[in-house]
Write a protein that holds these residues in place. Structure first.
Motif, short mmCIF file in Angstrom:
data_model
loop_
_atom_site.label_atom_id
_atom_site.label_comp_id
_atom_site.label_asym_id
_atom_site.label_seq_id
_atom_site.Cartn_x
_atom_site.Cartn_y
_atom_site.Cartn_z
N UNK A 71 29.13 19.18 30.27
CA UNK A 71 28.53 18.75 29.01
C UNK A 71 29.60 18.42 27.98
N UNK A 72 30.63 19.24 27.93
CA UNK A 72 31.73 19.03 26.99
C UNK A 72 32.50 17.76 27.33
N UNK A 73 32.76 17.55 28.62
CA UNK A 73 33.50 16.36 29.05
C UNK A 73 32.75 15.09 28.70
N UNK A 74 31.43 15.14 28.79
CA UNK A 74 30.60 13.96 28.53
C UNK A 74 30.42 13.71 27.04
N UNK A 75 30.73 14.68 26.20
CA UNK A 75 30.45 14.60 24.77
C UNK A 75 31.11 13.40 24.10
N UNK A 76 32.30 13.03 24.56
CA UNK A 76 33.01 11.92 23.93
C UNK A 76 32.58 10.57 24.48
N UNK A 77 31.56 10.56 25.32
CA UNK A 77 30.99 9.31 25.81
C UNK A 77 31.26 9.03 27.27
N UNK A 78 32.48 9.30 27.72
CA UNK A 78 32.84 9.02 29.11
C UNK A 78 33.68 10.16 29.66
N UNK A 79 33.33 10.60 30.84
CA UNK A 79 34.12 11.63 31.51
C UNK A 79 35.36 10.97 32.09
N UNK A 80 36.54 11.44 31.70
CA UNK A 80 37.79 10.82 32.12
C UNK A 80 38.30 11.42 33.42
N UNK A 81 39.29 10.74 33.99
CA UNK A 81 39.93 11.26 35.20
C UNK A 81 40.61 12.59 34.92
N UNK A 82 41.13 12.75 33.70
CA UNK A 82 41.75 14.03 33.33
C UNK A 82 40.72 15.15 33.33
N UNK A 83 39.52 14.87 32.82
CA UNK A 83 38.46 15.87 32.81
C UNK A 83 38.11 16.31 34.23
N UNK A 84 37.95 15.33 35.10
CA UNK A 84 37.58 15.63 36.49
C UNK A 84 38.70 16.40 37.18
N UNK A 85 39.94 15.99 36.94
CA UNK A 85 41.08 16.67 37.55
C UNK A 85 41.17 18.12 37.07
N UNK A 86 40.90 18.32 35.77
CA UNK A 86 40.96 19.68 35.22
C UNK A 86 39.88 20.56 35.85
N UNK A 87 38.66 20.03 35.95
CA UNK A 87 37.56 20.80 36.56
C UNK A 87 37.86 21.10 38.02
N UNK A 88 38.41 20.12 38.73
CA UNK A 88 38.75 20.30 40.14
C UNK A 88 39.83 21.35 40.31
N UNK A 89 40.84 21.32 39.43
CA UNK A 89 41.92 22.31 39.50
C UNK A 89 41.39 23.71 39.22
N UNK A 90 40.41 23.80 38.33
CA UNK A 90 39.80 25.09 38.02
C UNK A 90 39.03 25.63 39.23
N UNK A 91 38.35 24.74 39.93
CA UNK A 91 37.66 25.14 41.16
C UNK A 91 38.66 25.65 42.20
N UNK A 92 39.82 25.01 42.26
CA UNK A 92 40.86 25.46 43.17
C UNK A 92 41.32 26.87 42.82
N UNK A 93 41.52 27.11 41.52
CA UNK A 93 42.00 28.42 41.08
C UNK A 93 40.95 29.50 41.29
N UNK A 94 39.66 29.10 41.32
CA UNK A 94 38.59 30.05 41.59
C UNK A 94 38.31 30.17 43.09
N UNK A 95 39.06 29.43 43.90
CA UNK A 95 38.89 29.44 45.36
C UNK A 95 37.46 29.07 45.76
N UNK A 96 36.89 28.10 45.09
CA UNK A 96 35.56 27.61 45.45
C UNK A 96 35.71 26.55 46.54
N UNK A 97 35.11 26.80 47.68
CA UNK A 97 35.25 25.88 48.80
C UNK A 97 33.87 25.57 49.39
N UNK A 98 33.82 24.48 50.15
CA UNK A 98 32.63 24.08 50.89
C UNK A 98 31.39 24.05 49.99
#
Length: 273
Positions: A71-98
Motif C-alpha cells: 500500500x505504501x509503495x503504491x501511494x506515490x502512484x507507481x510501484x518502482x523497481x526499488x520498491x519491489x527489490x526492497x520487498x523481495x530482499x526483506x522476504x529473503x531476510x525473513x527466509x520466506x520460500x515457496x
C-alpha cells in the motif's frame, strides 16, 4: 489442537457426567480437526508456522507488514523497481520460500489495491499484539525504510505513514522523530560504507546524534541513558517476549548494530568511557 476436546469433555460432564464427557471428547475431537484443517488451508503462512504457540501472531505480522508495504509503495502512484527489490530482499531476510513467499507477494499485491482497508488492518494488527509498543515501533520502522528506499519521502507516502502511525497509536511528533532517526541512519550507513572505501567526506557526528534521538548539548549521562533505552527497546530477547516473529529478529539486530555504531562515534568524539 486440543481445546475442543477439553471444552467438550467439561461441557459433557456437566450435562451427563461420565457418558456425557465421553461424547463431549468425541465431538471436541472433530472440532479440533476442523479448526486445524481450516487454519492450514489459510495459506502458507499458517502451514509454515502452524504447530508453534506464536503461529497466529507470526502470520499476522508478516501478512500485515507486506500488505501495508504494498500500500505504501503504491501511494506515490507507481510501484518502482526499488520498491519491489526492497520487498523481495526483506522476504529473503525473513527466509520466506515457496508457498510462504508467494503469499507474501500476494499480500503485497493486495495492499496495492485502492480498496485496501489500511486503518482497519492496522487496528486488527495492533489488537493481535495487545498494543505491545516494541512490536509496533519495529513495524513502523519497516514502513519508514520502505518509504526512504529511494532516498526521498513523497508527500503521499508521508500521508500513508501518518495514517498508519495513528492507527497503531502513535502521534505525528513520534512519527517525525522516527523519520528523523531513520533518515540519519540511512546517511550514516551510506557514509560508513563510503568511509570503508575511503570516499566519504561526510561528518557522521550529527547523524549519530539523530540516530539516538539525542542532542549535542546533552550531557554524557543523558547520552548513555538514551543509548541504553534504545538498546533495551530493540533487544531481541525483549522483542521475542513481546511476540515478534523469530524471523523478524534480524531486522531488530541490524537496528541495534546501527545504534551501537552511532554511540561509539559519539563516545569517540567526546572521549567518553
Amino acid at each position: 489442537m486440543f481445546w475442543g476436546k477439553v471444552l467438550g469433555a467439561v461441557a459433557g460432564f456437566l450435562f451427563a457426567r461420565i457418558p456425557g464427557a465421553i461424547i463431549g471428547v468425541l465431538i471436541g475431537h472433530w472440532f479440533d480437526r476442523g479448526v486445524a484443517q481450516d487454519f492450514s488451508q489459510r495459506g502458507a503462512f499458517g502451514r509454515y508456522l502452524f504447530g508453534t504457540d506464536r503461529a497466529v501472531g507470526d502470520a499476522s505480522f508478516i501478512y500485515t507488514l507486506f500488505a501495508v508495504l504494498g500500500h505504501l509503495a503504491k501511494a506515490k502512484g507507481r510501484v518502482t523497481e526499488q520498491d519491489i527489490a526492497h520487498a523481495s530482499a526483506l522476504m529473503d531476510r525473513f527466509y520466506l520460500q515457496n508457498d510462504a513467499r508467494r503469499e507474501a507477494q500476494s499480500a503485497f499485491r493486495e495492499g496495492k489495491q485502492p480498496t485496501f482497508p489500511l486503518e482497519q488492518t492496522l487496528c486488527d494488527f495492533k489488537a493481535a499484539f495487545y498494543g505491545n509498543i516494541e512490536v509496533l515501533e519495529l513495524f513502523i520502522e519497516q514502513l519508514i525504510r520502505m518509504a526512504l528506499v529511494d532516498g526521498k519521502l513523497d508527500k503521499t507516502e508521508y500521508q500513508v505513514l501518518l495514517a498508519a502511525a495513528k492507527a497503531l497509536g502513535f502521534n505525528k511528533f513520534q512519527l517525525d522523530q522516527a523519520l528523523m532517526m531513520q533518515k540519519a541512519g540511512f546517511r550514516f550507513r551510506r557514509s560508513q560504507q563510503q568511509r570503508y572505501q575511503q570516499k566519504s567526506q561526510h561528518n557522521d557526528l550529527d547523524d549519530a546524534y539523530q540516530i539516538l534521538g539525542a542532542h549535542a548539548s546533552d550531557s554524557d549521562a543523558e547520552i548513555k541513558k538514551t543509548y541504553r533505552k534504545l538498546m533495551s527497546r530493540h533487544h531481541p530477547d525483549k522483542l521475542a517476549g513481546q511476540g515478534v516473529p523469530e524471523k523478524v529478529m534480524k531486522e531488530a539486530q541490524q537496528r541495534t548494530q546501527e545504534i551501537q555504531a552511532a554511540y561509539e562515534t559519539i563516545k569517540k568524539h567526546r572521549g567518553m568511557r
